[in-house]
Design a protein around this motif. Structure first.
Motif, PDB file in Angstrom:
ATOM      1  N   LYS A 212     133.067  16.416 106.285  1.00 21.26           N
ATOM      2  CA  LYS A 212     132.542  17.016 107.475  1.00 21.26           C
ATOM      3  C   LYS A 212     131.477  17.975 107.382  1.00 21.26           C
ATOM      4  CE  LYS A 212     136.551  15.883 110.641  1.00 21.26           C
ATOM      5  NZ  LYS A 212     137.677  16.404 111.330  1.00 21.26           N
ATOM      6  N   LEU A 213     131.927  19.087 106.598  1.00 24.14           N
ATOM      7  CA  LEU A 213     130.929  20.180 106.406  1.00 24.14           C
ATOM      8  C   LEU A 213     129.574  19.537 105.569  1.00 24.14           C
ATOM      9  CD1 LEU A 213     130.681  23.013 106.682  1.00 24.14           C
ATOM     10  CD2 LEU A 213     131.725  23.391 104.400  1.00 24.14           C
ATOM     11  N   ALA A 214     129.721  18.602 104.695  1.00 24.13           N
ATOM     12  CA  ALA A 214     128.586  17.999 104.116  1.00 24.13           C
ATOM     13  C   ALA A 214     127.670  17.193 105.098  1.00 24.13           C
ATOM     14  CB  ALA A 214     128.951  17.356 102.909  1.00 24.13           C
ATOM     15  N   SER A 215     128.459  16.353 105.738  1.00 16.64           N
ATOM     16  CA  SER A 215     127.729  15.763 106.931  1.00 16.64           C
ATOM     17  C   SER A 215     126.962  16.696 107.901  1.00 16.64           C
ATOM     18  CB  SER A 215     128.658  14.951 107.591  1.00 16.64           C
ATOM     19  OG  SER A 215     128.231  14.064 108.818  1.00 16.64           O
ATOM     20  N   LEU A 216     127.509  17.828 108.426  1.00 14.54           N
ATOM     21  CA  LEU A 216     127.050  18.763 108.950  1.00 14.54           C
ATOM     22  C   LEU A 216     125.942  19.326 108.631  1.00 14.54           C
ATOM     23  CD1 LEU A 216     130.207  20.205 110.841  1.00 14.54           C
ATOM     24  CD2 LEU A 216     128.505  18.877 112.076  1.00 14.54           C
ATOM     25  N   LYS A 217     126.012  19.518 107.131  1.00 17.29           N
ATOM     26  CA  LYS A 217     124.769  20.154 106.615  1.00 17.29           C
ATOM     27  C   LYS A 217     123.644  19.286 106.652  1.00 17.29           C
ATOM     28  CE  LYS A 217     127.000  22.764 102.555  1.00 17.29           C
ATOM     29  NZ  LYS A 217     127.414  22.826 101.234  1.00 17.29           N
ATOM     30  N   LEU A 218     123.815  17.865 106.485  1.00 15.98           N
ATOM     31  CA  LEU A 218     122.613  17.088 106.659  1.00 15.98           C
ATOM     32  C   LEU A 218     122.185  16.937 108.068  1.00 15.98           C
ATOM     33  CD1 LEU A 218     123.940  14.084 104.502  1.00 15.98           C
ATOM     34  CD2 LEU A 218     122.297  15.756 103.976  1.00 15.98           C
ATOM     35  N   GLU A 219     123.012  17.013 108.895  1.00 20.56           N
ATOM     36  CA  GLU A 219     122.775  17.161 110.336  1.00 20.56           C
ATOM     37  C   GLU A 219     121.843  18.424 110.795  1.00 20.56           C
ATOM     38  OE1 GLU A 219     125.545  16.420 113.653  1.00 20.56           O
ATOM     39  OE2 GLU A 219     126.504  15.079 112.329  1.00 20.56           O
ATOM     40  N   ASN A 220     122.370  19.503 110.005  1.00 20.28           N
ATOM     41  CA  ASN A 220     121.528  20.866 110.061  1.00 20.28           C
ATOM     42  C   ASN A 220     120.418  20.667 109.628  1.00 20.28           C
ATOM     43  OD1 ASN A 220     121.932  23.514 111.149  1.00 20.28           O
ATOM     44  ND2 ASN A 220     121.944  24.008 108.861  1.00 20.28           N
ATOM     45  N   ILE A 221     119.964  20.033 108.638  1.00 27.03           N
ATOM     46  CA  ILE A 221     118.817  19.943 108.139  1.00 27.03           C
ATOM     47  C   ILE A 221     117.799  19.096 108.942  1.00 27.03           C
ATOM     48  CG2 ILE A 221     117.465  18.724 106.058  1.00 27.03           C
ATOM     49  CD1 ILE A 221     119.864  19.409 104.180  1.00 27.03           C
ATOM     50  N   ARG A 222     118.513  17.868 109.515  1.00 27.75           N
ATOM     51  CA  ARG A 222     117.836  17.269 110.519  1.00 27.75           C
ATOM     52  C   ARG A 222     117.173  17.957 111.720  1.00 27.75           C
ATOM     53  NH1 ARG A 222     121.592  13.069 108.908  1.00 27.75           N
ATOM     54  NH2 ARG A 222     122.605  13.636 110.711  1.00 27.75           N
ATOM     55  N   SER A 223     118.372  18.911 112.000  1.00 26.02           N
ATOM     56  CA  SER A 223     118.311  19.585 113.360  1.00 26.02           C
ATOM     57  C   SER A 223     116.957  20.648 112.943  1.00 26.02           C
ATOM     58  CB  SER A 223     119.316  20.129 113.911  1.00 26.02           C
ATOM     59  OG  SER A 223     119.835  21.275 112.958  1.00 26.02           O
ATOM     60  N   GLN A 224     117.068  21.347 111.543  1.00 28.97           N
ATOM     61  CA  GLN A 224     116.126  22.465 111.403  1.00 28.97           C
ATOM     62  C   GLN A 224     114.661  21.622 111.397  1.00 28.97           C
ATOM     63  OE1 GLN A 224     116.788  25.165 111.348  1.00 28.97           O
ATOM     64  NE2 GLN A 224     119.302  25.350 111.174  1.00 28.97           N
ATOM     65  N   MET A 225     114.651  20.534 110.735  1.00 29.12           N
ATOM     66  CA  MET A 225     113.500  19.771 110.622  1.00 29.12           C
ATOM     67  C   MET A 225     113.064  18.579 111.464  1.00 29.12           C
ATOM     68  SD  MET A 225     111.857  20.989 107.664  1.00 29.12           S
ATOM     69  CE  MET A 225     112.431  22.612 108.268  1.00 29.12           C
ATOM     70  N   ASN A 226     113.371  19.095 112.946  1.00 31.83           N
ATOM     71  CA  ASN A 226     113.202  18.157 113.745  1.00 31.83           C
ATOM     72  C   ASN A 226     111.864  17.763 114.032  1.00 31.83           C
ATOM     73  OD1 ASN A 226     111.811  19.859 116.117  1.00 31.83           O
ATOM     74  ND2 ASN A 226     113.592  21.082 115.521  1.00 31.83           N
ATOM     75  N   PRO A 227     111.662  16.400 114.521  1.00 30.92           N
ATOM     76  CA  PRO A 227     110.138  15.844 114.662  1.00 30.92           C
ATOM     77  C   PRO A 227     109.367  16.588 115.453  1.00 30.92           C
ATOM     78  CG  PRO A 227     112.041  14.233 114.890  1.00 30.92           C
ATOM     79  CD  PRO A 227     112.771  15.554 115.007  1.00 30.92           C
ATOM     80  N   HIS A 228     109.807  17.428 116.597  1.00 29.52           N
ATOM     81  CA  HIS A 228     108.978  18.442 117.191  1.00 29.52           C
ATOM     82  C   HIS A 228     108.345  19.483 116.392  1.00 29.52           C
ATOM     83  CE1 HIS A 228     110.162  16.567 121.172  1.00 29.52           C
ATOM     84  NE2 HIS A 228     111.385  16.587 120.770  1.00 29.52           N
TER      85      HIS A 228
END
Length: 426
Positions: A212-228
């Motif tokens: 879960k933590l690894a998955s959340l890391k990836l989600e966190n990267i996507r949220s940090q590097m959001n398209p906006h």
């Protein structure tokens, strides 16, 4: 004839003298005597003896043997043929005697164990036997005796001793102990099995948490590097190029690439130092300030009592709340945009509080504006952070708390938002 307490018989036919009370026949001092047709009766201070005349010349006759006393632990017991004793009643004394004529010449022998056939001699001076510390079991005591000149033994009535074993040697106790040991082994095995199962469950849960933590890391990267953010940054670079502001475009691009590298680097770590987190925030805010045409004033202050190089925080944990402050609080404000980030040590010195405060339009107004926009921005980062907080509590036992407070001015008008993140010092 009676002389000095000794009785002597004279045989005129054979001209012989014979001591009747010579210490062997009986040991008492004779005070007087009477002669009848068949007997000689003697008197002493303790007893009376009747001696048939026809046995005075018979040297081979043995007097009867009697057990006179049985003592257990120095206490006399009634004479009996069978005694049942406890395991600790194993100090036995047996007294015996021969009271007939010729008793002084008696030689005694005894057998104690029923399985023993050898008669043991009793010292001639003893009229008692002591048996100490007998082990549990059945004992049969036999006693016999005879005069040295006699061929026949006289036997005393046998006595049997049954000494019970202690309870810890009895069959019921041994069976009980074996049953207890078996139950203990069984429950110990069950306990060990439960421990192994629990350990396996914890290992599986740990693997799931890590996943879960690894998955959340990836989600966190996507949220940090959001398209906006990426789209707005590239648009800013394009605007600088179109406006022929190459130096600004180059500076922005350099900062943007450095920030991307930081995000990619820090996102691979569970924790980073507070200094590293602040450096990433500064770079992010510099880029956002350029997009806001420098109409953004921000301050970052860390309490000197906090060792920012040593204090660890979850990687890229603060940035999503700063991003929310910009995009939802300050973006819709026309001027005087202010953002303050501070780190202070709690009064108990157990927590470090990170405070993010803006003077934006507030959460309620921002929510109303976002509802009317077709391209509504979804804040993934804060929801991911909420999941990360839960995982840190469960997996690392770190009690992280997040408090969001709406700010109002004197007229009860929304005047911004304050986010307080409490991170344990150890």
């Amino acid at each position: 004839m009676l002389s000095n307490g000794n009785l002597t018989r004279y045989d005129p036919e054979h001209n012989k003298l014979k001591m009747i009370s010579n210490g062997n026949s009986f040991s008492e001092v004779v005070n007087d005597y009477i002669i009848t047709d068949k007997d000689v009766i003697t008197f002493s201070s303790k007893s009376i003896y009747r001696i048939p005349k026809n046995i005075l010349d018979k040297r081979n006759r043995t007097a009867p043997i009697t057990i006179t006393d049985v003592k257990l632990q120095e206490m006399s017991l009634p004479i009996d043929s069978l005694y049942r004793l406890n395991y600790d009643e194993n100090e036995i004394q047996i007294n015996f005697n021969s009271t007939g004529y010729g008793a002084g010449e008696m030689k005694y022998e005894y057998i104690l164990n029923k399985d023993e056939d050898t008669w043991r001699k009793v010292p001639s001076t003893l009229k008692q036997l002591d048996f100490a510390s007998l082990s549990p079991g059945e004992y049969r005591f036999k006693l016999r005796g005879k005069r040295s000149s006699s061929l026949e033994y006289q036997y005393a009535t046998p006595i049997t001793f049954m000494i019970e074993p202690p309870y810890w040697l009895s069959y019921w106790f041994i069976i009980l102990m074996v049953a207890i040991v078996i139950l203990m082994v069984y429950f110990l095995m069950k306990y060990q099995q439960r421990k192994r199962n629990k350990r396996r469950r914890l290992e599986v849960q740990q693997l799931l948490n890590e996943k879960k933590l690894a998955s959340l890391k990836l989600e966190n990267i996507r949220s940090q590097m959001n398209p906006h953010f990426v789209f707005n940054s590239l648009n800013s670079i394009q605007d600088f190029i179109v406006s022929n502001e190459r130096e600004l475009a180059s500076g922005y691009l350099v900062k943007f690439s450095r920030l991307i590298r930081m995000y990619l680097d820090y996102s691979q770590q569970d924790e980073i130092s507070l200094t590293q987190e602040i450096n990433a925030l500064k770079l992010y805010l510099e880029l956002e300030k350029m997009r806001f045409d420098d109409e953004l004033n921000y301050t970052i202050s860390i309490d000197p009592a906090i060792n920012a190089d040593q204090f660890k925080v979850p990687s890229l944990f603060i940035q999503p709340y700063v991003e929310n402050a910009l995009k939802h609080g300050l973006l819709h404000k026309k001027a005087n945009r202010k953002l303050a980030i501070s780190g202070i040590l709690s009064s108990s010195k157990e927590y470090v509080k990170i405070i993010i405060e803006d003077n934006g339009i507030g959460r309620l107004k921002s929510s109303e504006i976002n509802k009317t926009r077709s391209n509504d921005h979804q804040s993934f980062a804060t929801s991911v952070n909420d999941k990360r907080v839960q995982l840190y509590k469960e997996q690392l036992n770190k009690q992280i708390s997040i408090d969001i407070e709406d700010l109002y001015d004197q007229n009860k008008t929304p005047a911004g938002t304050r986010v307080t993140i409490a991170l344990p010092l150890t």
